[in-house]
Design a protein around this motif. Sequence first.
Motif, mmCIF file in Angstrom:
data_model
loop_
_atom_site.group_PDB
_atom_site.id
_atom_site.type_symbol
_atom_site.label_atom_id
_atom_site.label_comp_id
_atom_site.label_asym_id
_atom_site.label_seq_id
_atom_site.Cartn_x
_atom_site.Cartn_y
_atom_site.Cartn_z
ATOM 1 N N UNK A 210 -3.229 4.268 -6.600
ATOM 2 C CA UNK A 210 -4.665 4.503 -6.528
ATOM 3 C C UNK A 210 -5.003 5.049 -5.149
ATOM 4 N N UNK A 211 -6.268 5.281 -4.915
ATOM 5 C CA UNK A 211 -6.674 5.754 -3.603
ATOM 6 C C UNK A 211 -6.426 4.676 -2.545
ATOM 7 N N UNK A 212 -6.101 5.081 -1.326
ATOM 8 C CA UNK A 212 -5.915 4.090 -0.256
ATOM 9 C C UNK A 212 -7.180 3.277 -0.038
ATOM 10 N N UNK A 213 -7.000 2.004 0.256
ATOM 11 C CA UNK A 213 -8.111 1.112 0.558
ATOM 12 C C UNK A 213 -8.457 1.288 2.032
ATOM 13 N N UNK A 214 -9.551 1.974 2.311
ATOM 14 C CA UNK A 214 -9.901 2.299 3.686
ATOM 15 C C UNK A 214 -10.308 1.059 4.480
ATOM 16 N N UNK A 215 -10.932 0.105 3.829
ATOM 17 C CA UNK A 215 -11.374 -1.101 4.544
ATOM 18 C C UNK A 215 -10.194 -1.925 5.033
ATOM 19 N N UNK A 216 -9.233 -2.172 4.143
ATOM 20 C CA UNK A 216 -8.074 -3.000 4.486
ATOM 21 C C UNK A 216 -6.897 -2.189 5.009
ATOM 22 N N UNK A 217 -7.056 -0.860 5.093
ATOM 23 C CA UNK A 217 -5.954 0.028 5.509
ATOM 24 C C UNK A 217 -4.700 -0.282 4.688
ATOM 25 N N UNK A 218 -4.845 -0.191 3.368
ATOM 26 C CA UNK A 218 -3.810 -0.602 2.414
ATOM 27 C C UNK A 218 -3.509 0.526 1.436
ATOM 28 N N UNK A 219 -2.229 0.766 1.225
ATOM 29 C CA UNK A 219 -1.761 1.711 0.208
ATOM 30 C C UNK A 219 -0.952 0.923 -0.820
ATOM 31 N N UNK A 220 -1.322 1.054 -2.089
ATOM 32 C CA UNK A 220 -0.579 0.415 -3.171
ATOM 33 C C UNK A 220 0.252 1.472 -3.876
ATOM 34 N N UNK A 221 1.574 1.248 -3.957
ATOM 35 C CA UNK A 221 2.464 2.194 -4.620
ATOM 36 C C UNK A 221 2.432 1.991 -6.135
ATOM 37 N N UNK A 222 2.905 2.970 -6.860
ATOM 38 C CA UNK A 222 2.945 2.869 -8.318
ATOM 39 C C UNK A 222 3.823 1.717 -8.782
ATOM 40 N N UNK A 223 4.726 1.284 -7.929
ATOM 41 C CA UNK A 223 5.601 0.157 -8.261
ATOM 42 C C UNK A 223 4.973 -1.188 -7.944
ATOM 43 N N UNK A 224 3.776 -1.177 -7.350
ATOM 44 C CA UNK A 224 3.109 -2.411 -6.975
ATOM 45 C C UNK A 224 3.356 -2.849 -5.544
ATOM 46 N N UNK A 225 4.269 -2.172 -4.840
ATOM 47 C CA UNK A 225 4.535 -2.522 -3.450
ATOM 48 C C UNK A 225 3.355 -2.125 -2.568
ATOM 49 N N UNK A 226 3.146 -2.910 -1.519
ATOM 50 C CA UNK A 226 1.993 -2.719 -0.639
ATOM 51 C C UNK A 226 2.438 -2.285 0.756
ATOM 52 N N UNK A 227 1.756 -1.279 1.274
ATOM 53 C CA UNK A 227 1.977 -0.814 2.650
ATOM 54 C C UNK A 227 0.638 -0.898 3.363
ATOM 55 N N UNK A 228 0.621 -1.541 4.517
ATOM 56 C CA UNK A 228 -0.658 -1.697 5.189
ATOM 57 C C UNK A 228 -0.517 -1.593 6.704
ATOM 58 N N UNK A 229 -1.649 -1.297 7.351
ATOM 59 C CA UNK A 229 -1.767 -1.305 8.809
ATOM 60 C C UNK A 229 -2.532 -2.564 9.214
ATOM 61 N N UNK A 230 -2.032 -3.268 10.218
ATOM 62 C CA UNK A 230 -2.680 -4.499 10.662
ATOM 63 C C UNK A 230 -2.793 -4.510 12.182
ATOM 64 N N UNK A 231 -3.746 -5.286 12.664
ATOM 65 C CA UNK A 231 -3.862 -5.581 14.090
ATOM 66 C C UNK A 231 -3.423 -7.006 14.343
ATOM 67 N N UNK A 232 -2.828 -7.250 15.497
ATOM 68 C CA UNK A 232 -2.244 -8.558 15.788
ATOM 69 C C UNK A 232 -3.118 -9.433 16.669
#
Length: 442
Positions: free
Chosen positions: A105-127
């Motif tokens: 789906x489209x990237x989640x701009x609020x959470x800086x999250x990309x969901x792959x077609x396989x269900x895996x999640x890639x995200x940007x985070x601050x520490x």
Amino acid sequence: MSLLPTSPRQAIPSFDAPAALTPKQANIYVWGWQPNARFRDAVCGRRFGKTFLGKAEMRRAARLAVKWGVSVEDEIWYAAPTQKQARRVFWRRLKQAIPGGWRACKPNETDMLITLTTGHLIRCVGLENYDDLRGSGLFFVLVDEWADCKYAAWEEVLRPMLSTCRYVIDGVPHVGGHALRIGTPKGFNHCYDTYRDGQDGRQPDHKSWLYTSLEGGNVPADEIESARRKMDPRTFRQEYEASFENYAGVVYYCFDRRANHTDAVIRPGEVLHVGMDFNVGKMAAVTFVVRDGLPVAVDETMKVFDTPAMIEKLHEKYPGFSMVVYPDASGDNRKTSKASESDISLLRKAGFTVRVDAANPAVRDRVNSMNAMLCNTVGERRLLVNTDRCPLFTQALERQIYGDDGAPDKKAGYDHPNDAGGYFIVSRYPIQSRVATQSVLR
């Protein structure tokens, strides 16, 4: 050929797309996912191309998560010191790195999250608020500007999250996600520690590199020379040559772990001079010898519970040696143990020669005496430290800074080793002459 997948497992290609990495970037990249390089540390000068390398790393992690059957509960992260920095530096580039055909789906701009077609999640985070990140597992994390990140975020959150990830490579089960920590140095902090872990086989699953801006291949030599002419030497070395430097605000700014290092160890029959700081649960002692009239720090005894325990440890470590202790003068009126006797009284009863002033010297006098012995105005380094035998004393010399009140900071715990070493130095090598008392139990 259609880019649409016929099944989730076909959504992400298993081949490597062409990547125009520079030779030094490629060297870091090819060590990824090797068993002896589970934790990689790349210390690099500015404009090395860390972000471009990061895009290649994240893209590869997405492919391997699918290929190796990683659970969708184990995520892929890019982590920066702050969320704002993660968004500004990498979020746009991450969206460029992950093709549209790989996304569910489209990237989640609020959470800086990309969901792959396989269900895996890639995200940007601050520490900056790392406690809020607990929950999922991690397959791969890229930590950017590592020297500026809070070490507790790694130790308390990221490292444990990597521990439970499971996957299969060529039929062989594996446990444990991987990490790449990358950035420009900032003094001798945790970035230096993890870099050292990857050198000379110190840690079997760590690998590290140090590359200058010029070696990165993205900044021309004339631009680097222009920066050299305009910047102070220490800042230039840190930012462009990826050199670990003592930074502004460090209390013992004259200390240099290379220039002040010695391989000297205790010799039979030498008199040992022990600087000691009293603290319940955090007692610290630095052991010196005097050679040719000058001090050499040859050993340390740290994080001891109380004075009786310190006495026992010193006797165990140095049987038969004559010892002179230079303690915190306040120990004449304080007790780190439940005994009714003062700490200094206990030292005297244990048979140590105790050299102590009626009161502690002014903090400024102790700091000035230490810095003068570490390196004076003519470049003489009269205080040497065996940095291998005194790792916590070395770390404290490099890392104690001034607090907001203008006094040496006591919150980080670096004051205890420095106070211990300083009591001996200011007693034996004061900038101004002072009167002390000495006693020994007969």
